[in-house]
Design a protein around this motif. Structure first.
Motif, PDB file in Angstrom:
ATOM      1  N   ILE A 135       0.860  -1.198   0.000  1.00  0.00           N
ATOM      2  CA  ILE A 135       0.000   0.000   0.000  1.00  0.00           C
ATOM      3  C   ILE A 135       0.892   1.243   0.000  1.00  0.00           C
ATOM      4  N   TRP A 160      -8.385   4.262  -5.175  1.00  0.00           N
ATOM      5  CA  TRP A 160      -7.220   3.383  -5.356  1.00  0.00           C
ATOM      6  C   TRP A 160      -6.762   3.409  -6.800  1.00  0.00           C
ATOM      7  N   GLU A 162      -4.437   0.969  -9.006  1.00  0.00           N
ATOM      8  CA  GLU A 162      -3.778  -0.343  -8.933  1.00  0.00           C
ATOM      9  C   GLU A 162      -2.704  -0.403 -10.015  1.00  0.00           C
ATOM     10  N   TYR A 166       1.488  -2.376  -6.669  1.00  0.00           N
ATOM     11  CA  TYR A 166       1.105  -1.575  -5.506  1.00  0.00           C
ATOM     12  C   TYR A 166      -0.346  -1.125  -5.634  1.00  0.00           C
ATOM     13  N   SER A 167      -0.999  -0.957  -4.471  1.00  0.00           N
ATOM     14  CA  SER A 167      -2.270  -0.219  -4.426  1.00  0.00           C
ATOM     15  C   SER A 167      -1.935   1.169  -3.910  1.00  0.00           C
ATOM     16  N   ARG A 202      -8.399  -1.841   3.513  1.00  0.00           N
ATOM     17  CA  ARG A 202      -7.504  -2.553   2.594  1.00  0.00           C
ATOM     18  C   ARG A 202      -6.356  -3.225   3.359  1.00  0.00           C
TER      19      ARG A 202
END
Ligand code: URA
Length: 212
Positions: A135, A160, A162, A166-167, A202
Motif C-alpha cells: 500500500i 485506489w 492499482e 502496488y495499491s 484494505r
C-alpha cells in the motif's frame, strides 16, 4: 511522461535500503545540495505494509533530520491513530524531495519545483522498490506529481490506483488539514477520515490474507 511514472521507473540497483540510505546521506551533487539544508530521508518501519510519500522536509524536519516531525507530522499521527495505526510500527514514511527547499520573500522554505521533484524521483522509486510495501499513500500534489506524474489532489484523493504491484491512494496533505480545520461533512478533514478508513479496510484485507 506516461500516465503513471511507474511505467518508466528503473531500478538504481541498490541491494538494500540501508545501502541506499547511506548513499543518499552522502549526496552532494543533488539539485538542492547548495541550498544549505540537510538530507532528510525516512522514518518508521521498513517492513511495514504501508509506505507514505510526503512532500519535502520543513524547518523542523531540517533541524532534526527526520521527516514529518513538526506540526504536519503531528496531524498525520492523529489521522493514523484514528484507525489504530501506529506511524512507527505500521508505516514507513518518506518524502518526494529530500532537502528542504530554501525560502524566498521572507519565508524560510518554499514548495519544491517541478525540476526538483523530477531530480529526486528515482530515489523515491528506489525506496518504494526496496521497501516493497503493497500500500502506497501519496499525501498532496507534490507526491502525486512525483509518483503519478499528475496533480489534482481533490479529484485523485480517496481512489485506489492499482499498478499490478502496488495499491496507491492519494490523500490530502496534513498541512492542508491544518489550514482547513472545519470538521463539517464534505470539508477536507471529514473526507480524510473517510479515506483513511478505506486505507484501514484494505490493510486489514492484506493482513488477514497474509496470515492465512
Ligand atoms: N511535510 C512533508 O510533506 N514532509 C515532511 O517531512 C514534513 C512536512
Amino acid at each position: 511522461m506516461s500516465q503513471f511514472a511507474f511505467d518508466e521507473a528503473k531500478s538504481l540497483g541498490f541491494e538494500s535500503l540501508d545501502a541506499l540510505i547511506a548513499s543518499m546521506q552522502q549526496m552532494d551533487d543533488d539539485l538542492l545540495a547548495n541550498a544549505g539544508t540537510r538530507v532528510v530521508i525516512s522514518r518508521g518501519n521498513p517492513k511495514a505494509k504501508i509506505l507514505l510519500v510526503g512532500e519535502a522536509p520543513g524547518p523542523q524536519e531540517n533541524i532534526e533530520g527526520i521527516p514529518f516531525i513538526g506540526r504536519a507530522g503531528k496531524m498525520l499521527e492523529k489521522v493514523f491513530e484514528a484507525v489504530d495505526l501506529d506511524s512507527e510500527k505500521d508505516i514507513y514514511i518518506t518524502n518526494s524531495v529530500f532537502r528542504m527547499p530554501p525560502g524566498e520573500a521572507g519565508k524560510n522554505f518554499r514548495k519544491p519545483t517541478r525540476v526538483e521533484i523530477e531530480h529526486y524521483r528515482p530515489y523515491v522509486f528506489e525506496i518504494m522498490r526496496l521497501v516493497n510495501a503493497p500500500i502506497i499513500l501519496l499525501t498532496g500534489n507534490v507526491a502525486c506529481q512525483a509518483i503519478l506524474g499528475q496533480t489534482g489532489i481533490t479529484r485523485l484523493r480517496g481512489k485506489w490506483i492499482e499498478t499490478g504491484k502496488y495499491s496507491v491512494m492519494p490523500l490530502f496533505h496534513p498541512s492542508y488539514l491544518l489550514r482547513n480545520p472545519s470538521k463539517k461533512p464534505g470539508a477536507p478533514k471529514s473526507l480524510m477520515w473517510e479515506d483513511i478508513r478505506e486505507v484501514r479496510r484494505r490493510y486489514d484485507t492484506l493482513v488477514s490474507k497474509s496470515t492465512l
